[in-house]
Design an enzyme around this catalytic site. Structure first.
Site, PDB file in Angstrom:
ATOM      1  N   THR B 290     -80.009  29.809  52.845  1.00  0.00           N
ATOM      2  CA  THR B 290     -80.741  30.142  51.619  1.00  0.00           C
ATOM      3  C   THR B 290     -80.234  29.319  50.427  1.00  0.00           C
ATOM      4  O   THR B 290     -79.163  28.734  50.455  1.00  0.00           O
ATOM      5  CB  THR B 290     -80.603  31.641  51.298  1.00  0.00           C
ATOM      6  OG1 THR B 290     -79.225  31.989  51.363  1.00  0.00           O
ATOM      7  CG2 THR B 290     -81.388  32.478  52.284  1.00  0.00           C
ATOM      8  N   ARG B 291     -81.048  29.333  49.367  1.00  0.00           N
ATOM      9  CA  ARG B 291     -80.771  28.490  48.193  1.00  0.00           C
ATOM     10  C   ARG B 291     -79.369  28.656  47.642  1.00  0.00           C
ATOM     11  O   ARG B 291     -78.690  27.673  47.342  1.00  0.00           O
ATOM     12  CB  ARG B 291     -81.754  28.848  47.071  1.00  0.00           C
ATOM     13  CG  ARG B 291     -83.103  28.253  47.250  1.00  0.00           C
ATOM     14  CD  ARG B 291     -84.007  28.628  46.104  1.00  0.00           C
ATOM     15  NE  ARG B 291     -85.354  28.161  46.406  1.00  0.00           N
ATOM     16  CZ  ARG B 291     -86.434  28.494  45.719  1.00  0.00           C
ATOM     17  NH1 ARG B 291     -86.326  29.307  44.685  1.00  0.00           N
ATOM     18  NH2 ARG B 291     -87.607  28.034  46.052  1.00  0.00           N
ATOM     19  N   ASP B 292     -78.945  29.923  47.491  1.00  0.00           N
ATOM     20  CA  ASP B 292     -77.650  30.141  46.849  1.00  0.00           C
ATOM     21  C   ASP B 292     -76.530  29.570  47.701  1.00  0.00           C
ATOM     22  O   ASP B 292     -75.585  28.960  47.180  1.00  0.00           O
ATOM     23  CB  ASP B 292     -77.434  31.637  46.553  1.00  0.00           C
ATOM     24  CG  ASP B 292     -77.709  32.523  47.762  1.00  0.00           C
ATOM     25  OD1 ASP B 292     -78.476  32.096  48.656  1.00  0.00           O
ATOM     26  OD2 ASP B 292     -77.160  33.638  47.823  1.00  0.00           O
TER      27      ASP B 292
END
Ligand SMILES: Cc1cc2nc3c(=O)[nH]c(=O)nc-3n(C[C@H](O)[C@H](O)[C@H](O)COP(=O)(O)OP(=O)(O)OC[C@H]3O[C@@H](n4cnc5c(N)ncnc54)[C@H](O)[C@@H]3O)c2cc1C
Ligand code: HEM
Ligand code: SF4
Ligand code: F3S
Ligand code: FES
Lengths: 114, 585, 113, 237
Positions: B290-292
């Site tokens: 995921t992005r984070d």
């Protein structure tokens, strides 16, 4: 001061040629009609005029007008083909082709005339 | 410029901003409000041509069957937000998205990509358990906003374009909103627009970071105005970073702009300064995490590297075959090529980039705020996403809640009359806006850069208490220095430098709030990562931060999350429902 | 400035003129050899209903076509608009038609009166 | 880059132009050059931009006489030696310096019936549509228009004919005409047949030549001409 608008691409050039040829034709047409009318009303004057057109300069001008008519016609046919026949992409080639063809015809005429 | 010089203008419903929230509010207000209600839309740029909704690439999350349900969308949103979302808002978002997408297709005229059988095509963004994202190629936002913009332009609402809101002006007793002070940017004149109801949809915009994705017009003006008006702001520490922003040097506005998520999904590799892939050191999903997670991976690699020639890491696609890449990611490859980079066959330097702001004004599920007459929707409103926004939930949020705001205002407006503004606040806001015109002109840009570097370093992808405290000191320095920078006021018409100054003013104010909220949250959730508190803490004890201005000082408190629909460890999905419906890649 | 009706008129007249122009050019190429004289022209056209129709149509078409064309140019390049523009178009059309009709009449039936 | 200083001429209103020396960089767009001037040399310079990635269509200007999206135009592409001339977008009223008033462009967009005409509501299911159908392919061809007005600025018919709706608005009308969901056929054909309609287009093709998104408004307008002509014969009006 302002930078000149830059529109050097084939279709725009085709447009300009079409417009200028149409304009010139329209301006020439009354003269042409007048001259033709002389054929009857004053045949002598007409013949004098026709003789004068054998002089080279006049001939070139006349060639120019026929050339313009050819250019304008093929340009117009090209335009209508673009508008009414739903083809896309190679329109530029078409424009170029039409111009070339008209030039050919006009040259043909010119050679004949001389 | 005196208070008498402010032109006064009245309307019934005033809408600030023309993103998904603003335009939908206008349409719905028009549909719901009584005949003859005057609707005015004011925006910092041109209608529909500014803000981030237009920049949406990936698409719009909506559960449309095929196994997917509103419940599943809701659970993904809650899990993605690490149990911090306001559950009622998240539920309404997922539920109404279904209606809104039909409205977009049927009434607004959007066309989204189809499957072979003619139904809407949906794909899965990271963090989703179903193919849920509706899209139009990778230019979804253009389709949505262009169609909305046409509708609004044709609807006959009053347009105040290039009108920048600078202050919310309450009534004398402070209980209700009387109007909004604006600068007509084209002339530089001030205009007070009174309205019975005002919706603020100015779209947040974390552009106080060195690398950022949002459009240039977004500078946290709305939140800064709300803060000054005494409204509570929640989740202000939550800044989402997109992992792959273009890095092209600090003299170009291209830097920070998004290289799309799909590149990693399709197998794009991230390469560090020593030429090695590194994402698998951080997460089992590698570049597809995921992005984070990816943002933190890249950030950690950047810290390890001390080669000043190379700041970010590289994204490399060429192993997938340059021709395939050029065809599959046509727009992206062309955009990189325009900037002088070869995405298909070479590698492009990237860096995490501030993308979305989860924090915002505290609102109820009908977009009402604590101040009568003021409604907030879209990225300006907090609560729906908690600590992290799922890709595809941003535009769903702005369109869903913009529409709700329009409906709510349309119904409420009949019960309100125009209110008298507090002239003292009006005078103070005017004073504030013209302040730089009284000072000796100097460059604004170096201070903006100083703030951006500071926020990136100290309040960015990874945070510590010590760093954020340094951040606070630094923000105060920039803030003070800004008060000594003047703007040449000889011609206020379309004076961008004046607006640069005002932009930086808003950014400084909100940077302080972000930092203080970040210091307050002593755990790591979603977008907020504390190196000194890496654990998320017990979900049962989840709390969100609330910041307010009290006697001129930003105070941050924490309030417990109300699990009104589902408690941590539980689910609203039926028993035995599969974990995910997305075929493993 | 150009409405559908004027546009259609311009295209229809253009299409009509295309074969006429080709014919006219062919005749010209043929006729011009060895010079042009009034007698020669008249010899060919005098009294011919066919030639009358040929050039009559041509003149009518060109009057319409040219008038519409010049109207466009007058508007786009000359900035002419409103009643003045309409007047110009009708004037040019009528003028062209009159001059043209006179010429056609002259070369076909004129001499026989 | 062969030079480290750019000589940038910026046209500012009818009163003339200013020349600036701007440092050259590797990754530098025309918008960056304009921004540099405003941020470092002349704080009073006005221009417009928003997205900086070619999506919002608000940054178009004349660059060496050619209309372009400045945020996506690398400066090396337009430099003449080390010189470049930047002016406000053509065919629209100038507000100040490089910022133009785009209202006429959008007014014409609406006047061309460039807005969805539907009968379905949010309570109806979404219409299934075959993306491969001829009409949809035709509609999709023009759908990614960002309304940047570059085509509008490039068109000499717009320049000469204040009423002409212009390429982008007409392209939008054509898209809608091909959109199976749109019910506005008669209204659209009517709107594009008026005195500012599609029949004014001379197919000069500048719109298609300069559209930064490689769209083809010229062919879309040709489509409208065909459709209106067909209608003309059918209804004889
Ligand atoms: C590059 C990019 C890609 C994205 N991709 C996706 C995606 O694929 N899926 C997804 O769900 N979300 C995506 N998002 C997020 C999404 O765009 C936003 O969440 C959402 O569109 C916000 O809508 P909004 O209406 O609140 O604000 P915006 O659309 O940003 O609009 C804000 C408006 O307010 C105006 N404004 C600002 N300040 C003032 C002022 N002082 N006075 C008057 N007006 C003002 C602005 O000019 C603008 O018109 C993306 C964002 C970016 C930046
Ligand atoms: C076969 C012969 C002809 C054909 C096919 C033809 C075709 C066309 C077409 C299609 C146009 C429309 C151009 C546009 O909209 O851009 C046009 C314009 C015009 N034509 Fe012709 N034409 C022909 C003969 C003539 C003649 C003989 C004249 C002389 C009067 C003429 C004068 C004009 C003028 C003045 C214009 C306007 C040009 C413009 O709008 O740019 N045409 N022609
Ligand atoms: S057609 Fe192309 S040039 Fe014209 S407005 Fe649309 S995107 Fe811009
Ligand atoms: S440039 Fe203009 S004339 Fe037609 S083909 Fe394009 S609209
Ligand atoms: S700034 Fe948006 S297109 Fe250039």
């Amino acid at each position: 001061m302002r930078a000149a608008i830059n529109r050097a691409h084939p279709l725009w050039v085709a447009f300009l040629i079409h417009r200028l040829s149409g304009l010139t034709l329209a301006l020439f047409l009354p003269v042409h009609f007048w001259v033709m009318a002389q054929a009857l009303i004053n045949p002598a004057r007409f013949d004098a005029f026709a003789a004068a057109t054998s002089v080279n300069a006049a001939k070139v001008a006349e060639f120019g007008l026929v050339f313009l008519l050819a250019v304008h016609m093929f340009g117009g046919l090209r335009l209508m083909a673009m508008e009414f026949l739903p083809w896309s992409g190679p329109q530029k080639t078409l424009a170029a082709g039409a111009a070339a063809l008209s030039f050919l015809i006009a040259t043909l005429f010119f050679m004949q005339a001389i | 410029m005196r208070i008498q010089d402010i032109e006064r203008h009245d309307t019934d419903i005033l809408i600030l901003g023309t993103g998904g929230a603003g335009l939908f509010a206008a349409l719905h207000a028009k549909q719901t409000a009584p005949e003859g209600t005057k609707i005015t839309i004011a925006v910092k740029g041109l209608i529909g041509k500014c803000g981030c909704t237009r920049m949406v690439q990936g698409g719009y999350n909506v559960a449309l069957g095929g196994g997917d349900t509103v419940e599943r969308h809701f659970m993904d949103t809650i899990n993605g937000g690490k149990w911090l979302p306001n559950q009622d808002m998240a539920w309404r978002l997922c539920e109404q998205a279904v209606v809104r997408i039909r409205e977009l297709e049927n009434e607004v005229g959007c066309f989204f990509d189809r499957n072979k059988d003619g139904s809407l095509h949906q794909k899965a963004f990271a963090g989703q358990t179903a193919d849920r994202t509706v899209h139009k190629g990778d230019l979804t936002g253009i389709e949505i906003i262009n169609r909305l913009m046409e509708k609004v332009l044709a609807s006959g609402v009053e347009k105040l374009q290039e009108h920048r809101a600078v202050g919310l002006i309450p009534t004398k007793d402070g209980s209700a909103l009387a109007g909004v002070l604006m600068i007509d940017m084209r002339t530089g004149k001030f205009r007070l627009v009174r309205a019975k109801t005002v919706m603020m949809g100015t779209g947040g915009g974390p552009t106080m970071y060195k690398y950022h994705t949002p459009s240039g017009d977004k500078t946290m003006d709305g939140l800064a105005m709300a803060l000054r008006a005494g409204l509570p702001l929640r989740d202000m520490e939550m800044v989402q970073f997109h992992p792959t922003g273009l890095l092209a040097g600090d003299h170009t506005r291209m830097t920070g702009t998004v290289l799309e998520e799909g590149l990693r999904g399709a197998g794009g590799q991230l390469i560090n300064h020593s030429g090695a892939r590194f994402m698998f050191d951080y997460d089992g999903k590698g570049e597809r995490a995921t992005r984070d997670v990816v943002s933190r991976g890249i950030y950690a690699e950047m810290r390890k590297n001390n080669n000043p020639e190379q700041e970010g890491v590289f994204i490399s696609m060429s192993h997938l075959g340059p021709e395939w890449v050029a065809q599959k990611f046509k727009g992206m490859v062309k955009r990189c090529a325009d900037s002088g980079f070869d995405l298909a066959a070479g590698k492009v330097e990237v860096v995490p980039t501030a993308h979305y702001f989860m924090g915002g004004v505290v609102v109820d599920v009908d977009t009402r705020t604590a101040m009568e007459g003021l409604y907030v929707a879209g990225e300006d409103a907090g609560g729906a996403h908690g600590s992290n926004r799922l890709g595809g939930n941003g535009v769903a949020n702005s369109t869903v809640y913009g529409g709700i705001a329009g409906d709510t205002m349309g119904r409420d407006v009949a019960g309100f009359t125009l209110r008298e503004p507090d002239e003292a606040v009006l005078a103070a806001e005017l004073e504030r806006a013209i302040y730089p015109l009284t000072k000796k002109p100097d460059l604004v840009l170096p201070l903006r850069k100083q703030l951006q570097d500071l926020m990136w370093e100290e309040v960015g992808v990874m945070r510590t208490e010590a760093g954020m405290k340094r951040g606070l000191t630094g923000i105060a320095e920039v803030s003070d220095a800004l008060m000594d920078v003047g703007v040449d006021g000889s011609n206020l018409a379309f004076n961008l430098t004046w607006h640069d100054w005002l932009n930086l003013r808003s950014l400084c104010d909100i940077s302080e709030v972000i930092t203080k909220a970040g210091i307050t949250r002593e755990n790591s959730r979603g977008a907020h990562f504390r190196e000194d508190y890496p654990e998320p803490g017990a979900m049962e004890d989840s709390a969100f931060t609330v910041a307010r201005l009290e006697s001129g000082v930003v105070q941050v408190t924490e309030e417990p999350v109300q699990f009104t629909i589902v408690r941590p460890g539980e689910t609203v999905l039926p028993e035995g429902a599969p974990e995910t419906l997305v075929a493993a890649q | 400035m150009l409405t559908l009706r004027l546009y259609m008129l311009q295209r229809i007249t253009a299409l009509l003129m295309a074969p006429l122009v080709l014919g006219h050019l062919a005749v010209m190429i043929y006729a011009i050899q060895g010079g042009l004289s009034a007698a020669e022209i008249l010899g060919r056209t005098q009294g011919s209903v066919l030639w009358f129709l040929f050039y009559g149509t041509f003149v009518l078409a060109v009057a319409i076509h040219g008038a519409i064309g010049l109207r466009t140019i007058a508007h786009e390049w000359g900035g002419l608009r409103g009643p003045a523009l309409e007047l110009l178009m009708w004037g040019i059309g009528a003028g062209l038609l009159a001059l043209g009709a006179r010429a056609v009449w002259a070369v076909t039936f004129g001499g026989m009166l | 880059m062969t030079t480290d200083v750019l000589k940038v001429t910026i046209e500012r209103g009818p009163d003339g132009a200013d020349v600036f020396e701007v440092p050259a960089y590797d990754s530098q767009t025309v918008l960056d050059v304009v921004s540099w001037v405003q941020q470092n040399a002349d704080p009073t310079l006005s221009y417009r931009f928003a997205c900086r990635v070619g999506m919002c269509g608000s940054c178009a200007m004349m660059v060496n006489g050619v209309p372009r999206w400045t945020c996506r135009t690398h400066i090396s592409k337009v430099l003449d030696g080390n010189e470049v001339t930047i002016g406000p977008l053509r065919n629209l009223p100038v507000i100040k310096d490089l910022a133009v008033d785009m209202d006429p462009f959008f007014d014409k967009w609406v006047a061309a019936e460039g807005v969805h005409h539907g009968t379905l509501t949010r309570d109806d299911p979404i219409a299934p549509i075959d993306e491969e159908s001829e009409a949809r392919v035709e509609a999709n061809a023009g759908i990614e228009c960002i309304n940047c007005s570059v085509c509008y600025a490039s068109c000499d018919t717009v320049a000469g004919n204040a009423d002409y709706l212009g390429p982008a608005a007409l392209q939008r009308a054509w898209t809608l005409l091909n959109d199976a969901k749109d019910e506005g056929r008669a209204a659209i054909l009517d709107a594009v047949s008026g005195s500012g309609g599609c029949h004014n287009c001379h197919s000069m093709g500048s719109c298609t030549a300069y559209c930064p998104n490689e769209l083809d408004p010229m062919s879309a307008i040709a489509g409208l001409k065909r459709e209106t002509a067909r209608n003309f014969f059918r209804k004889g009006s």
